[in-house]
Structures are given as structure tokens and as C-alpha cells.
Design a protein around this motif. Sequence first.
Motif, PDB file in Angstrom:
ATOM      1  N   LEU A  18      33.414  83.467  80.053  1.00  0.00           N
ATOM      2  CA  LEU A  18      32.791  84.102  81.211  1.00  0.00           C
ATOM      3  C   LEU A  18      31.353  84.549  80.932  1.00  0.00           C
ATOM      4  N   GLY A  19      30.902  84.341  79.694  1.00  0.00           N
ATOM      5  CA  GLY A  19      29.536  84.712  79.340  1.00  0.00           C
ATOM      6  C   GLY A  19      29.332  86.199  79.147  1.00  0.00           C
ATOM      7  N   LEU A  20      30.399  86.906  78.753  1.00  0.00           N
ATOM      8  CA  LEU A  20      30.324  88.353  78.553  1.00  0.00           C
ATOM      9  C   LEU A  20      30.254  88.681  77.063  1.00  0.00           C
ATOM     10  N   PRO A  21      29.521  89.720  76.682  1.00  0.00           N
ATOM     11  CA  PRO A  21      29.539  90.154  75.276  1.00  0.00           C
ATOM     12  C   PRO A  21      30.967  90.511  74.872  1.00  0.00           C
ATOM     13  N   LEU A  22      31.369  90.131  73.678  1.00  0.00           N
ATOM     14  CA  LEU A  22      32.745  90.366  73.253  1.00  0.00           C
ATOM     15  C   LEU A  22      33.105  91.842  73.256  1.00  0.00           C
ATOM     16  N   ALA A  23      32.133  92.698  72.995  1.00  0.00           N
ATOM     17  CA  ALA A  23      32.399  94.134  72.916  1.00  0.00           C
ATOM     18  C   ALA A  23      32.180  94.857  74.245  1.00  0.00           C
ATOM     19  N   ALA A  24      31.946  94.105  75.313  1.00  0.00           N
ATOM     20  CA  ALA A  24      31.553  94.723  76.591  1.00  0.00           C
ATOM     21  C   ALA A  24      32.560  95.761  77.078  1.00  0.00           C
ATOM     22  N   PHE A  25      33.856  95.490  76.905  1.00  0.00           N
ATOM     23  CA  PHE A  25      34.882  96.391  77.423  1.00  0.00           C
ATOM     24  C   PHE A  25      35.543  97.230  76.335  1.00  0.00           C
ATOM     25  N   ASP A  26      34.994  97.205  75.145  1.00  0.00           N
ATOM     26  CA  ASP A  26      35.618  97.937  74.034  1.00  0.00           C
ATOM     27  C   ASP A  26      35.803  99.430  74.302  1.00  0.00           C
ATOM     28  N   PRO A  27      34.884 100.098  75.016  1.00  0.00           N
ATOM     29  CA  PRO A  27      35.080 101.543  75.233  1.00  0.00           C
ATOM     30  C   PRO A  27      36.101 101.867  76.318  1.00  0.00           C
ATOM     31  N   LEU A  28      36.641 100.848  76.978  1.00  0.00           N
ATOM     32  CA  LEU A  28      37.477 101.075  78.150  1.00  0.00           C
ATOM     33  C   LEU A  28      38.964 101.075  77.834  1.00  0.00           C
ATOM     34  N   GLU A  29      39.724 101.721  78.702  1.00  0.00           N
ATOM     35  CA  GLU A  29      41.170 101.624  78.610  1.00  0.00           C
ATOM     36  C   GLU A  29      41.584 100.236  79.080  1.00  0.00           C
ATOM     37  N   PRO A  30      42.711  99.718  78.592  1.00  0.00           N
ATOM     38  CA  PRO A  30      43.096  98.329  78.897  1.00  0.00           C
ATOM     39  C   PRO A  30      43.205  98.033  80.383  1.00  0.00           C
ATOM     40  N   TRP A  31      43.738  98.966  81.195  1.00  0.00           N
ATOM     41  CA  TRP A  31      43.912  98.689  82.626  1.00  0.00           C
ATOM     42  C   TRP A  31      42.576  98.438  83.311  1.00  0.00           C
ATOM     43  N   TYR A  32      41.548  99.214  82.934  1.00  0.00           N
ATOM     44  CA  TYR A  32      40.261  99.075  83.593  1.00  0.00           C
ATOM     45  C   TYR A  32      39.585  97.763  83.179  1.00  0.00           C
ATOM     46  N   ALA A  33      39.744  97.415  81.923  1.00  0.00           N
ATOM     47  CA  ALA A  33      39.213  96.129  81.463  1.00  0.00           C
ATOM     48  C   ALA A  33      39.886  94.985  82.214  1.00  0.00           C
ATOM     49  N   SER A  34      41.186  95.098  82.438  1.00  0.00           N
ATOM     50  CA  SER A  34      41.925  94.050  83.134  1.00  0.00           C
ATOM     51  C   SER A  34      41.455  93.887  84.563  1.00  0.00           C
ATOM     52  N   VAL A  35      41.351  95.008  85.296  1.00  0.00           N
ATOM     53  CA  VAL A  35      40.913  94.942  86.684  1.00  0.00           C
ATOM     54  C   VAL A  35      39.489  94.413  86.772  1.00  0.00           C
ATOM     55  N   SER A  36      38.617  94.879  85.908  1.00  0.00           N
ATOM     56  CA  SER A  36      37.226  94.431  85.920  1.00  0.00           C
ATOM     57  C   SER A  36      37.134  92.939  85.611  1.00  0.00           C
ATOM     58  N   LEU A  37      37.907  92.501  84.624  1.00  0.00           N
ATOM     59  CA  LEU A  37      37.889  91.099  84.213  1.00  0.00           C
ATOM     60  C   LEU A  37      38.373  90.198  85.341  1.00  0.00           C
ATOM     61  N   SER A  38      39.420  90.628  86.041  1.00  0.00           N
ATOM     62  CA  SER A  38      40.000  89.771  87.072  1.00  0.00           C
ATOM     63  C   SER A  38      39.094  89.630  88.293  1.00  0.00           C
ATOM     64  N   LEU A  39      38.148  90.554  88.460  1.00  0.00           N
ATOM     65  CA  LEU A  39      37.207  90.452  89.578  1.00  0.00           C
ATOM     66  C   LEU A  39      36.170  89.350  89.394  1.00  0.00           C
ATOM     67  N   ILE A  40      35.815  89.072  88.157  1.00  0.00           N
ATOM     68  CA  ILE A  40      34.674  88.199  87.883  1.00  0.00           C
ATOM     69  C   ILE A  40      34.827  86.809  88.488  1.00  0.00           C
ATOM     70  N   PRO A  41      35.956  86.103  88.263  1.00  0.00           N
ATOM     71  CA  PRO A  41      36.051  84.769  88.864  1.00  0.00           C
ATOM     72  C   PRO A  41      36.073  84.797  90.388  1.00  0.00           C
ATOM     73  N   LEU A  42      36.545  85.879  90.981  1.00  0.00           N
ATOM     74  CA  LEU A  42      36.532  85.973  92.444  1.00  0.00           C
ATOM     75  C   LEU A  42      35.105  86.089  92.956  1.00  0.00           C
ATOM     76  N   MET A  43      34.318  86.967  92.326  1.00  0.00           N
ATOM     77  CA  MET A  43      32.936  87.149  92.756  1.00  0.00           C
ATOM     78  C   MET A  43      32.134  85.864  92.558  1.00  0.00           C
ATOM     79  N   ARG A  44      32.438  85.129  91.502  1.00  0.00           N
ATOM     80  CA  ARG A  44      31.713  83.897  91.231  1.00  0.00           C
ATOM     81  C   ARG A  44      32.140  82.773  92.163  1.00  0.00           C
ATOM     82  N   ASN A  45      33.240  82.969  92.888  1.00  0.00           N
ATOM     83  CA  ASN A  45      33.711  81.970  93.848  1.00  0.00           C
ATOM     84  C   ASN A  45      33.471  82.413  95.292  1.00  0.00           C
ATOM     85  N   GLY A  46      32.517  83.314  95.467  1.00  0.00           N
ATOM     86  CA  GLY A  46      32.065  83.629  96.811  1.00  0.00           C
ATOM     87  C   GLY A  46      32.692  84.829  97.467  1.00  0.00           C
TER      88      GLY A  46
END
Length: 315
Positions: A141-169
Motif C-alpha cells: 500500500l506504500g505505507l511506512p512499516l512503522a506507520a501504525f506502530d503507536p496504535l492499538e490493533p483495532w485502530y490500525a485495522s480500521v484505518s488499514l481497511s479504509l485505504i483500498p476503498l478510498m483508492r477505489n473512489g
Amino acid sequence: MPRNWPFVALLLPLYLSLTACPASEAETASAGSTAVPATEKPAAVMPDDADPALWVIKDEDTTIYLFGTVHILQPGMSWFDEAVKDSFDASDELVVEMIKPDPAVMMNVINDLAIDTTGIALRDKLKPEDRTKYEAVMAELGLPLAAFDPLEPWYASVSLSLIPLMRNGYASDQGADDALMAQAAARGIKIVGLETPEQQLGFFDNLPEAVQIRFLNFTVDTIDDAAEGMEQMVIEWANANVDALGELMNAGLEDKILYDTLLVNRNRSWAEWVEHRMTEPGTIFLAVGAGHLAGEGSLQSILAKKGIVAERIEY
């Protein structure tokens, strides 16, 4: 058929608020991997004019229209017309899941609940094989590997799942809720939120960390299917195929803790709200995520057990 159903987009408007800011005892890895049973019916296609499902609850002096929304859509969809618009125009109050806060307020809430305070980096909480998959998806996805390191797993998951949707319009300001609130504001009618941002974040934040990690692993394993899964959900919503939408929801919420936390328990709370509101006169347009109005744990099913019948409006 895609394995990943971005069910959160049909359950939490908070899902979108996150874009404004820089799962049971069963294994989530197996949840969602079960394909929806094939049927002989031809696959639904996106209609030129969407006609989502609509219900009404009535007594002598109270009317509540019940409408299922999708919290994130692609621009240009036509759905606010016919019976939906007529019902909305007849209402003197709009009730939604949550009124989106100012981004600065939302950031404060996120800092309180979504930032990990243990000092352990997110990737260090993952098993070696899961970490490898996670880092591969971040790189893809072109994200830094450590981008979500400070986050709790649930927030990283929700944030991650948004990316392909936003990139698809899909756009965070194009949800059905946004359109309804804009219409309500233009008419100057009352807008009520059933939940607060703190409550919605809390649904995830209060999950055991092991469940949050399974949720993240599920997101990683199915990230390539997110856009296709979302498109199928929107198609079923646009065609008012409530049963099919329920099947897709169940495919994404087989983890019982997630199913109860994000869907059933909230529907029970809202059913109590409806029951109380029916004792007061008025006409209300109640708009909640379409996932809450489909399947066995739907709001209508819980209301029916209270003797409150939601009748489908055919149009």
C-alpha cells in the motif's frame, strides 16, 4: 466471490471520521473465509437509480421511518428520491447513529482511546508469520512499516481497511448519512445522535487485545478483496436486497464478540430508544447503518419481540 466484507462501513459512521485524522471466541482468521453459499439467482448489478430498503413504524400519533445507510459511497449515486425523500420530507426530526464531531475534537478522542500506552509497538505484538504478512501489505500500500506502530490493533485495522476503498473512489463525505444531515440542516429540523464518538471508539477499544489482533490479521489477509466486497454490499443495498445484504454481513461478522459488540448489543439499545420514542408524538426519520437492518440480529427483529412492527415500504 471476495472473502472480505468491509462490514464496518455498514455499521459505524465513526469509520469515516477516522479519515479526518493523521474479532468471538472463534478465530477471526476463519471468520470471513467462508464463502457465501452460491445461489441460482443471477448476480445483482448496480442500478441507475438506487432504491434502498425503507420501513415504517406507526401508532396513533407517532411515525418512525427506518432507513439503512451506507456510511461511505462513491460520488454520483442517486438514491435520495421517491419514497425515501417523501418520508424524509414528512419528518420533523432526523436521528442518526452519531453526529460527526469537529476533526480537532475527534483527534482528542482518538488520542485518548486509540493510542497504545504500553510502549509495545504494534508489530511487536504480532506473531512472526502475521508480522510478515502485515509488513508485506503495508509495503504493497506504500505505507511506512512503522506507520501504525503507536496504535492499538483495532485502530490500525480500521484505518488499514479504509485505504483500498478510498483508492477505489469511495469518499468519506459521500455517505448517505452525510447527505441526510445536510438536508436536515438545510431544512432546520432537529438532528439527534444515538451514540457519541467516545462510545463508538469504545466498542473497539474495549475488545480484548487478542480479539483486536485477530481483527487486524483478518483485515491483512483479506485486504485485496476490500473494494470488491464493498462494491457488492453497495449493490445489494441499492437494490434493497436485504436478505443478501444480511448474508454478506454474516460472512464478515462470524466472530461472535464482534457480532455482538458492533451489531446486536447496539440494536438492543436502539430498540429501547424506539420503544420509548413511540410514546411521544412526532414523525422521525431514523437512519442507521444498513447492516443493522439485515439478518437475524436486525433492529426490526428485536423490535418485533417487543411487539413493535416495522412494515416494509414498497416503492
